[in-house]
Design a protein around this motif. Sequence first.
Motif, PDB file in Angstrom:
ATOM      1  N   PRO A 193       2.497   0.527 -18.529  1.00 32.45           N
ATOM      2  CA  PRO A 193       2.919   1.189 -17.292  1.00 32.45           C
ATOM      3  C   PRO A 193       2.829   0.214 -16.117  1.00 32.45           C
ATOM      4  CG  PRO A 193       1.349   2.557 -18.505  1.00 32.45           C
ATOM      5  CD  PRO A 193       1.336   1.205 -19.159  1.00 32.45           C
ATOM      6  N   HIS A 194       3.770   0.334 -15.181  1.00 30.41           N
ATOM      7  CA  HIS A 194       3.780  -0.522 -13.994  1.00 30.41           C
ATOM      8  C   HIS A 194       3.120   0.222 -12.841  1.00 30.41           C
ATOM      9  CE1 HIS A 194       5.414  -2.968 -10.684  1.00 30.41           C
ATOM     10  NE2 HIS A 194       5.526  -3.921 -11.586  1.00 30.41           N
ATOM     11  N   PRO A 195       2.484  -0.496 -11.925  1.00 29.09           N
ATOM     12  CA  PRO A 195       1.807   0.180 -10.806  1.00 29.09           C
ATOM     13  C   PRO A 195       2.720   1.061  -9.968  1.00 29.09           C
ATOM     14  CG  PRO A 195       1.139  -2.122 -10.927  1.00 29.09           C
ATOM     15  CD  PRO A 195       2.245  -1.945 -11.916  1.00 29.09           C
ATOM     16  N   PHE A 196       4.009   0.676  -9.796  1.00 28.15           N
ATOM     17  CA  PHE A 196       4.867   1.531  -8.956  1.00 28.15           C
ATOM     18  C   PHE A 196       6.276   1.717  -9.516  1.00 28.15           C
ATOM     19  CE2 PHE A 196       6.413  -2.475  -7.289  1.00 28.15           C
ATOM     20  CZ  PHE A 196       5.269  -3.250  -7.088  1.00 28.15           C
ATOM     21  N   PHE A 197       6.762   0.869 -10.399  1.00 26.60           N
ATOM     22  CA  PHE A 197       8.073   1.095 -11.016  1.00 26.60           C
ATOM     23  C   PHE A 197       7.937   2.095 -12.164  1.00 26.60           C
ATOM     24  CE2 PHE A 197       9.004  -3.462  -9.679  1.00 26.60           C
ATOM     25  CZ  PHE A 197       9.783  -3.082  -8.603  1.00 26.60           C
ATOM     26  N   ILE A 204      15.575   2.891 -12.516  1.00 25.64           N
ATOM     27  CA  ILE A 204      14.198   2.638 -12.103  1.00 25.64           C
ATOM     28  C   ILE A 204      13.904   3.531 -10.902  1.00 25.64           C
ATOM     29  CG2 ILE A 204      12.575   0.929 -11.202  1.00 25.64           C
ATOM     30  CD1 ILE A 204      13.371   0.405 -14.063  1.00 25.64           C
ATOM     31  N   ARG A 205      12.744   4.152 -10.897  1.00 24.91           N
ATOM     32  CA  ARG A 205      12.352   5.002  -9.775  1.00 24.91           C
ATOM     33  C   ARG A 205      11.072   4.465  -9.142  1.00 24.91           C
ATOM     34  NH1 ARG A 205      15.383   9.496  -9.306  1.00 24.91           N
ATOM     35  NH2 ARG A 205      16.698  10.021 -11.096  1.00 24.91           N
ATOM     36  N   ILE A 206      10.982   4.637  -7.825  1.00 24.48           N
ATOM     37  CA  ILE A 206       9.818   4.173  -7.091  1.00 24.48           C
ATOM     38  C   ILE A 206       9.571   5.108  -5.917  1.00 24.48           C
ATOM     39  CG2 ILE A 206      11.274   2.575  -5.758  1.00 24.48           C
ATOM     40  CD1 ILE A 206       8.862   0.769  -5.408  1.00 24.48           C
ATOM     41  N   GLU A 207       8.307   5.392  -5.652  1.00 22.59           N
ATOM     42  CA  GLU A 207       7.935   6.154  -4.458  1.00 22.59           C
ATOM     43  C   GLU A 207       7.482   5.157  -3.400  1.00 22.59           C
ATOM     44  OE1 GLU A 207       5.153   9.237  -5.287  1.00 22.59           O
ATOM     45  OE2 GLU A 207       6.586  10.436  -6.431  1.00 22.59           O
ATOM     46  N   LEU A 208       8.130   5.206  -2.225  1.00 17.70           N
ATOM     47  CA  LEU A 208       7.868   4.208  -1.195  1.00 17.70           C
ATOM     48  C   LEU A 208       7.316   4.858   0.072  1.00 17.70           C
ATOM     49  CD1 LEU A 208       8.282   1.133  -0.636  1.00 17.70           C
ATOM     50  CD2 LEU A 208      10.368   1.795   0.571  1.00 17.70           C
ATOM     51  N   PRO A 209       6.104   4.492   0.478  1.00  7.68           N
ATOM     52  CA  PRO A 209       5.547   5.046   1.721  1.00  7.68           C
ATOM     53  C   PRO A 209       6.309   4.503   2.938  1.00  7.68           C
ATOM     54  CG  PRO A 209       3.832   4.066   0.332  1.00  7.68           C
ATOM     55  CD  PRO A 209       5.142   3.609  -0.200  1.00  7.68           C
ATOM     56  N   VAL A 210       6.551   5.390   3.934  1.00  5.21           N
ATOM     57  CA  VAL A 210       7.144   4.986   5.217  1.00  5.21           C
ATOM     58  C   VAL A 210       6.320   5.618   6.331  1.00  5.21           C
ATOM     59  CG1 VAL A 210       9.492   4.676   4.327  1.00  5.21           C
ATOM     60  CG2 VAL A 210       8.768   6.931   5.150  1.00  5.21           C
ATOM     61  N   THR A 211       6.347   4.974   7.474  1.00  2.00           N
ATOM     62  CA  THR A 211       5.603   5.510   8.611  1.00  2.00           C
ATOM     63  C   THR A 211       6.369   6.660   9.244  1.00  2.00           C
ATOM     64  OG1 THR A 211       6.643   4.049  10.227  1.00  2.00           O
ATOM     65  CG2 THR A 211       4.698   3.197   9.050  1.00  2.00           C
TER      66      THR A 211
END
Length: 298
Positions: A193-197, A204-211
């Motif tokens: 498992p990858h830390p974020f991919f 490929i899916r990723i959850e990305l934090p934004v301000t």
Amino acid sequence: MRDPYEVLGVPRQATPDDIKKAYRGLAKKLHPDLNPGDAKAATQFKEVSAANDMLSDPDKRARFDRGEIDASGAEVRRRSSYRSYAESPGGAKYSTGGIDPEDIFDEFFSARSGRQRGFKARGADVAYELEVDLVDAIKGARKRLTLPDGRSLDVTIPAGTQEGQQLRLKGQGTGGLGGGPAGDAYIEIHVRPHPFFKQDGANIRIELPVTLTEAVLGGKITVPTIDGPVSMTVPKGSNTGTTLRLKGKGMPLDGKRGDQYVRLEVVLPDKPDPKLEEFVEKWGDRDYDVRGKLGLAK
């Protein structure tokens, strides 16, 4: 060699899934990479691999169960014809000073028939497991696998390799008999498992934090991909759950490349911000419903 069922710790009626599960558990525990310098673990790993090779092959397993081959895969020689004659009421029992005459005849006929037929036998196939990183599975890589006997195999991981996929290395199994060809090595790939991919088919899916500022006002941000960081525009008024697509940044599959989907997650500051609290108090409740879809009152 011990009974393969005993080696894997499974009953004789075990299903293929039971055998596979038992082998995986023992292989992960005994693999030489996890036990460097441990000769006993290396020997046990070799024994477990041989037992799995026997029982995971339906034909070999059936022949072993019928007593046609032994635990090493060698043919079981039938000796009943000579013994039934020598020990029958009408036959004489032979004595050779403590040497079993059966062994003499076996050796003689085996050597003679071997010279006449030029006996050859293909070596046994062997099975191994190899863990790779998700990015290596997606992009392809070359990895070195250390075998129980100390040898190493260079394994090419093709781009787009999937979890559980088997790679065949021709001629990398055990050596043949009488000049026969070597068996093959089958490498089962397991993807870490990858830390974020996260892989989703070819995507490929990723959850990305934004301000909060980026979500409300929009703007350019940097996004990680398997090819390296790229720039992406966050639309004004984005929210947690807003999903953006990066075309062609996914996994190669069937000659095409998937996409990368970026799901935004709005994150407030770790510590309370007095200015933000003051702004929200002045901004007040603009009367927008966030729970109506759940059938809840405001």
